[in-house]
Design an enzyme around this catalytic site. Structure first.
Site, PDB file in Angstrom:
ATOM      1  N   GLU A   1      55.070  94.450  21.663  1.00 20.76           N
ATOM      2  CA  GLU A   1      55.867  94.997  20.568  1.00 20.76           C
ATOM      3  C   GLU A   1      56.870  96.025  21.079  1.00 20.76           C
ATOM      4  OE1 GLU A   1      51.619  94.644  18.864  1.00 20.76           O
ATOM      5  OE2 GLU A   1      52.609  94.668  20.831  1.00 20.76           O
TER       6      GLU A   1
ATOM      7  N   CYS B   1      47.976  96.973  18.066  1.00 20.35           N
ATOM      8  CA  CYS B   1      46.951  97.990  18.290  1.00 20.35           C
ATOM      9  C   CYS B   1      47.279  99.236  17.478  1.00 20.35           C
ATOM     10  CB  CYS B   1      46.836  98.325  19.770  1.00 20.35           C
ATOM     11  SG  CYS B   1      48.255  99.216  20.445  1.00 20.35           S
TER      12      CYS B   1
ATOM     13  N   CYS C   1      50.801 100.659  18.847  1.00 17.10           N
ATOM     14  CA  CYS C   1      51.976  99.845  18.526  1.00 17.10           C
ATOM     15  C   CYS C   1      52.298  99.891  17.027  1.00 17.10           C
ATOM     16  CB  CYS C   1      51.754  98.405  18.974  1.00 17.10           C
ATOM     17  SG  CYS C   1      51.760  98.202  20.764  1.00 17.10           S
TER      18      CYS C   1
ATOM     19  N   TRP D   1      40.083  66.200  53.037  1.00 11.59           N
ATOM     20  CA  TRP D   1      40.233  66.504  51.628  1.00 11.59           C
ATOM     21  C   TRP D   1      39.896  65.279  50.814  1.00 11.59           C
ATOM     22  CZ3 TRP D   1      40.896  71.504  50.745  1.00 11.59           C
ATOM     23  CH2 TRP D   1      41.470  72.285  51.724  1.00 11.59           C
TER      24      TRP D   1
ATOM     25  N   ARG E   1      43.270  78.510  39.973  1.00 11.35           N
ATOM     26  CA  ARG E   1      42.772  79.783  40.509  1.00 11.35           C
ATOM     27  C   ARG E   1      43.600  80.950  39.976  1.00 11.35           C
ATOM     28  NH1 ARG E   1      41.877  78.672  47.008  1.00 11.35           N
ATOM     29  NH2 ARG E   1      40.024  77.327  46.831  1.00 11.35           N
TER      30      ARG E   1
ATOM     31  N   SER F   1      22.084  85.787  47.492  1.00 13.72           N
ATOM     32  CA  SER F   1      20.848  86.521  47.208  1.00 13.72           C
ATOM     33  C   SER F   1      20.322  87.298  48.412  1.00 13.72           C
ATOM     34  CB  SER F   1      19.763  85.551  46.729  1.00 13.72           C
ATOM     35  OG  SER F   1      20.180  84.870  45.573  1.00 13.72           O
TER      36      SER F   1
ATOM     37  N   GLY G   1      28.808  76.295  45.031  1.00 11.91           N
ATOM     38  CA  GLY G   1      28.441  74.908  45.162  1.00 11.91           C
ATOM     39  C   GLY G   1      27.603  74.430  43.990  1.00 11.91           C
TER      40      GLY G   1
ATOM     41  N   LEU H   1      24.919  76.810  42.390  1.00 14.87           N
ATOM     42  CA  LEU H   1      25.504  77.833  41.519  1.00 14.87           C
ATOM     43  C   LEU H   1      25.931  77.219  40.189  1.00 14.87           C
ATOM     44  CD1 LEU H   1      26.516  80.709  41.065  1.00 14.87           C
ATOM     45  CD2 LEU H   1      28.629  80.077  42.262  1.00 14.87           C
TER      46      LEU H   1
END
Length: 349
Positions: A27, A50, A59, A145, A159, A196, A269, A272
């Protein structure tokens, strides 16, 4: 992510967006560009303005002071300091307010923020590259790959769209990834290793590939010498409570949310990923599928663990979307299933 435009007599006279945490809100930028033209104009905003003093002034006060006649907000802010209060303040000052225009679009834009504010957990997604028969590596362990260059470019973009990226220690030991965003103007996410017993090597590239220290989450089973070694390598070591001998993902995700992490991408992996599913925190999947068949009973798959014994309790993927990315396919969908141990009201803090 919030945007705003100021419209007067059918013409846009100001526009802005929230550039960064701690900087002026959307804003404010839009009002600066509009100047005197904001008086009597309509402000269209993708989130309720806000109304409290945070890192920046309210704002609502800026909109009222500028003489804006009408505010159209896509939806209310879920933050309890704001929700509905911003609208009330504007209306009390004589500003006409409408809420709910394009609400679903605005909610998708900030779904990670909404989940963090309402549940204390980030939005969790997983990304995997696999063959047609569901293998993420050959029986000999080769994985680079599986997918083509277009799919890898898109994976880097994914990512950059997440606040944090998480891998298990086995992925670090096998691949020594950097987990950076290798694209122009890419923003590197916060990197998190779930380890861990503190087995991450001090020379791991992930520990030195970005200015921000990587987080290594360990349990009390990690020797003190391992923790000191990781800290000497530049990592921030978090000692988490254990759940079933592993890092308690509920605890870890809540702590990341407390650090302002809205969205988290799990890249590996399989153990997880299985843990995140079992804990009921997985929200979305991104499966890149390459036109390869690898075979091998012992070849790794995207989700390991014990799995489910009955189809009735399998995790379901809804709103599936499929698109071509070069020679590969990208399958995306939202995960539904058991609320798990991390549901709101869990005793784990």
């Amino acid at each position: 992510m919030v945007g705003a435009i100021i419209v007067k007599r059918g013409r846009i006279v100001g526009r802005g967006y929230h550039h960064e945490v701690g900087g002026p809100h959307a804003e404010v930028w839009a009002l600066r560009e509009a100047g005197d033209a904001a008086r009597g104009a309509t402000a269209y905003i993708s989130l309720e303005p806000c109304c409290h003093q945070g890192r920046t002034p309210p704002c609502t006060e800026a909109l009222i002071a500028a003489g804006v006649k009408r505010v159209v907000a896509a939806l209310l802010d879920p933050d309890r300091r704001v929700s509905g209060e911003g609208v009330r303040q504007l209306r009390e000052a004589g500003v006409e307010v409408d809420v709910g225009v394009l609400e679903a679009d605005a909610r998708r834009l900030n779904e990670g923020f909404f989940k963090r504010v309402t549940t204390g957990l980030p939005l969790v997604s997983m990304k995997a590259a696999m063959s047609l028969d569901g293998k993420i590596a050959t029986a000999g362990g080769e994985s680079q790959w599986i997918t083509g260059e277009p799919a890898r470019r898109l994976a880097h973009r994914l990512r950059g769209e997440h606040d944090a990226i998480m891998v298990g220690v086995e992925t670090v030991l096998a691949d020594d990834p950097q987990l950076t965003v290798r694209m122009a103007r890419g923003r590197n996410p916060l990197r998190v290793i779930v380890d861990s017993r503190g087995r991450t090597p001090g020379a791991a590239r992930l520990l030195t590939s970005d200015e921000r220290p990587a987080i290594v989450a360990v349990t009390g089973a990690a020797p003190a010498a391992s923790r000191r070694r990781l800290e000497a390598a530049g990592a921030a070591v978090w000692v988490a409570p254990a759940a079933g001998g592993r890092v308690d993902l509920c605890w870890l995700l809540r702590r990341l949310a407390q650090q302002g992490v809205n969205s988290l991408l799990i890249e590996g992996g399989g153990t997880l990923a299985a843990g995140a599913l079992a804990a009921g925190v997985m929200d979305r999947v991104y499966f890149f599928v390459a036109p390869l068949i690898l075979g091998g009973a012992g070849a790794l798959t995207p989700v390991e663990g014990e799995g489910v014994r009955k189809l009735a309790v399998a995790w379901r993927v809804r709103q599936m979307r499929v698109r071509r990315v070069g020679e590969d396919l990208l399958i995306t969908g939202d995960v539904t299933g058991s609320a798990g141990a991390c549901s709101q009201g869990s005793s784990r803090k």
